[in-house]
Motif scaffolding. Structure first.
Motif, PDB file in Angstrom:
ATOM      1  N   ALA A 184       0.825  -1.209   0.000  1.00 11.17           N
ATOM      2  CA  ALA A 184       0.000   0.000   0.000  1.00 11.17           C
ATOM      3  C   ALA A 184       0.859   1.258   0.000  1.00 11.17           C
ATOM      4  CB  ALA A 184      -0.931  -0.012   1.209  1.00 11.17           C
ATOM      5  N   ILE A 185       1.970   1.238   0.742  1.00 11.86           N
ATOM      6  CA  ILE A 185       2.840   2.418   0.806  1.00 11.86           C
ATOM      7  C   ILE A 185       3.499   2.680  -0.542  1.00 11.86           C
ATOM      8  CG2 ILE A 185       4.972   3.297   1.817  1.00 11.86           C
ATOM      9  CD1 ILE A 185       4.160   1.988   4.440  1.00 11.86           C
ATOM     10  N   THR A 186       4.057   1.653  -1.163  1.00 14.55           N
ATOM     11  CA  THR A 186       4.725   1.853  -2.456  1.00 14.55           C
ATOM     12  C   THR A 186       3.735   2.276  -3.542  1.00 14.55           C
ATOM     13  OG1 THR A 186       4.518  -0.537  -2.835  1.00 14.55           O
ATOM     14  CG2 THR A 186       6.602   0.271  -1.923  1.00 14.55           C
ATOM     15  N   LYS A 187       2.538   1.730  -3.515  1.00 13.09           N
ATOM     16  CA  LYS A 187       1.541   2.140  -4.506  1.00 13.09           C
ATOM     17  C   LYS A 187       1.148   3.601  -4.319  1.00 13.09           C
ATOM     18  CE  LYS A 187      -3.058   1.078  -6.280  1.00 13.09           C
ATOM     19  NZ  LYS A 187      -4.269   0.227  -6.140  1.00 13.09           N
ATOM     20  N   ALA A 188       0.938   4.018  -3.070  1.00 16.11           N
ATOM     21  CA  ALA A 188       0.612   5.423  -2.814  1.00 16.11           C
ATOM     22  C   ALA A 188       1.756   6.342  -3.218  1.00 16.11           C
ATOM     23  CB  ALA A 188       0.281   5.610  -1.332  1.00 16.11           C
ATOM     24  N   THR A 189       2.994   5.874  -3.029  1.00 18.84           N
ATOM     25  CA  THR A 189       4.153   6.672  -3.444  1.00 18.84           C
ATOM     26  C   THR A 189       4.168   6.874  -4.950  1.00 18.84           C
ATOM     27  OG1 THR A 189       5.455   5.939  -1.556  1.00 18.84           O
ATOM     28  CG2 THR A 189       6.660   6.732  -3.485  1.00 18.84           C
ATOM     29  N   HIS A 190       3.888   5.821  -5.715  1.00 19.79           N
ATOM     30  CA  HIS A 190       3.872   5.939  -7.171  1.00 19.79           C
ATOM     31  C   HIS A 190       2.764   6.884  -7.628  1.00 19.79           C
ATOM     32  CE1 HIS A 190       6.175   1.945  -8.052  1.00 19.79           C
ATOM     33  NE2 HIS A 190       6.838   2.766  -7.281  1.00 19.79           N
TER      34      HIS A 190
END
Length: 543
Positions: A85-91
């Motif tokens: 979830a964190i990496t997707k929100a970062t992208h």
């Protein structure tokens, strides 16, 4: 009108929404529940800041391998699902910043082009609608030449940053970050600002997974409203349920689209959740969102089968008028007022209430289509194009054109009403030219905005905006077809003679002209011979 008219884009049915988001309040939370949410949000927020920094450092060199490496580094400090979830929100945040940088770059290019054009013209030369004219004085010309150099420097820096893949992102928002230096103007103390800043940088959002229990393994809400979340590995000692989970005391209930949400939870379909804290009100909220397949657009002819309502958006109201299938205005115009001043939440609520009243009126009329303009004021907000017209630039900058159509489409999707977007060219001018005066009477005052609503609706129906079509020049009769476009081809008697109505044919003749003609006072002047002087009296010829 001088110049050549541009080509008009064909009207089209706006596709329906592709997702749903509903929000409710987390009530009856204990002090322990709030402390757990704060600690989890702060911990995951720090990981999100670190991941965003790594993503911005990679720039255009980022690839799938770098993504997997970042996710593996975050997993031991949280969990596999939290890391995803964190990496997707970062992208998503990096992509949004990238699109914003491109829009800013295009705005600078347009400003530089406009300044160069106006500086090349003689002083005082008038411009047109398509291109502005020269500057009014030598002083203004000098000031604008200096601004041109400033914009050229900014353009060079932004272009270099774009080519290098550098973006400028602030977790928590740039506005809140700058507010730290203006606390007296914002009427905040340093601890109050710090609390808002930390809450804005928390991370409490989880993506849904179809097939998992209740559609989400990280933040789970059961059909009866029980909320539980998976704790990160360093905070697993705070768990009050098996498998490192924490169950909140309060229960939630979604009032809006509650049955739809409950059906997805019961079927274990993917639902994403986000928990956030409103520091100003001291409240906790949870937002549920999910994707839905875009409904197949209704054919334009089917949508316009029962008429259409044209809507003209203005700074303080929506002007609407209903048209029948032949393009004739029926009834009286309607006006739905709103106030776009104040906070963003107030503006959004005002717009939502106005659209709700519009949809209720459309359903009462039995109309299945609402026509709006496909507006985009991106190129109209630059100071280089409109110069010192600050009030006009502020006016068009405050018009929520994109948000209006998106929210209207989303709200109309639940009522069975489709939204038709039309080309906005010349609708206000031609509407006022051809419809404002004919629709004005002693009991109704038609405004320019009401006439524009009629023009928008007629363009959606495919009719010309002008009231009547000019007859063919070679044959000024009905031999080459019906002269008007007000009646359909199947209208009975449309080619027949006009029905004879008793009474005078014009408004200049009083209704009692025939009865009072014989008793009127003669209008001849004394001493002037009458034109009938040589005609014998018929009464003298009788025996």
């Amino acid at each position: 009108m001088n110049g050549v008219l541009r080509e008009f884009a064909a009207p089209f049915v706006v596709p329906g929404p592709s997702g749903v988001a509903i929000r409710t309040r987390l009530r009856r939370l204990t002090a322990v529940d709030e402390e757990v949410l704060r600690r989890v949000g702060a911990h995951l927020g720090a990981l999100a800041c670190r991941d965003l920094k790594a993503r911005c450092h990679d720039g255009l060199a980022h690839d799938a391998e770098a993504w997997a490496t970042r996710k593996r580094e975050l997993t031991p400090l949280s969990s596999a699902r939290w890391a995803g979830a964190i990496t997707k929100a970062t992208h998503e945040q990096w992509a949004l910043a990238r699109r914003g940088a491109l829009a800013h770059l295009q705005s600078l290019q347009a400003g530089v082009h406009t300044l160069r054009h106006r500086l090349s013209l003689p002083l005082g030369q008038k411009g047109g609608k398509r291109a502005p004219g020269g500057y009014h004085s030598r002083r203004e010309w000098h000031a604008k030449s200096r601004r041109l150099h400033v914009l050229e420097d900014r353009l060079a820096r932004e272009r270099a940053a774009w080519q290098a893949g550098r973006v400028h992102v602030v977790r928590g928002g740039k506005r809140l970050a700058r507010m730290r230096h203006q606390l007296p103007a914002a009427q905040l103390t340093e601890p109050q600002w710090r609390e808002r800043w930390e809450a804005a940088r928390w991370f409490l959002r989880a993506d849904g997974e179809s097939g998992k229990r209740h559609g989400n393994e990280t933040i789970r809400i059961s059909p009866d409203g029980q909320v539980s979340l998976k704790l990160p590995a360093p905070l697993s000692n705070l768990a009050n349920a098996p498998h490192s989970r924490y169950v909140l005391t309060g229960r939630v209930r979604f009032a809006h689209r509650g049955p739809e949400w409950a059906a997805r939870v019961a079927a274990n379909r993917a639902i994403a959740y986000r928990i956030h804290h409103d520091v100003a009100r001291g409240r906790w909220y949870v937002t549920a969102s999910w994707q839905q397949p875009v409904s197949q657009p209704v054919p334009l002819a089917a949508a316009l089968a029962d008429g259409v309502i044209g809507v003209d958006m203005n700074a303080d109201h929506l002007a609407a008028w209903r048209l029948d299938v032949h393009g004739n205005p029926t009834g009286s115009p309607r006006r739905f007022c709103y106030d776009l001043s104040g906070t963003a939440g107030h503006r959004d609520a005002q717009l939502r209430h106005a659209l709700t009243r519009l949809l209720h009126w459309a359903r009462a009329c039995g109309v299945r289509a609402i026509a709006v303009e496909d507006l985009d004021f991106t190129a109209e907000k630059t100071r280089e194009k409109h110069g010192g017209r600050k009030r006009f630039r502020r006016l068009i900058a405050g018009l929520p054109t994109g948000r209006l159509r998106a929210r209207l489409t989303s709200m109309a999707d639940q009522t069975g009403i489709v939204v038709v977007a039309v080309d906005p060219a010349y609708t206000s001018r031609w509407g006022a030219q051809h419809w404002q005066k004919p629709l004005t009477s002693t009991t109704r005052r038609t405004t320019r905005h009401d006439a524009a609503a009629v023009a928008i609706a007629r363009r959606a129906q495919g009719y010309p905006i002008r009231r009547r079509t000019t007859p063919p020049r070679t044959h000024q009769s009905d031999g080459c077809g019906h002269r008007t476009v007000q009646a359909g081809g199947d209208a009975p008697g449309r080619e027949g003679p006009r029905r004879r109505l008793p009474g005078p044919r014009t408004r200049s003749v009083p209704p009692d002209a025939e009865r009072t003609r014989a008793t009127r006072t003669p209008t001849t002047v004394r001493g002037v011979r009458s034109e009938r002087e040589g005609v014998p009296d018929p009464l003298l010829l009788t025996d």
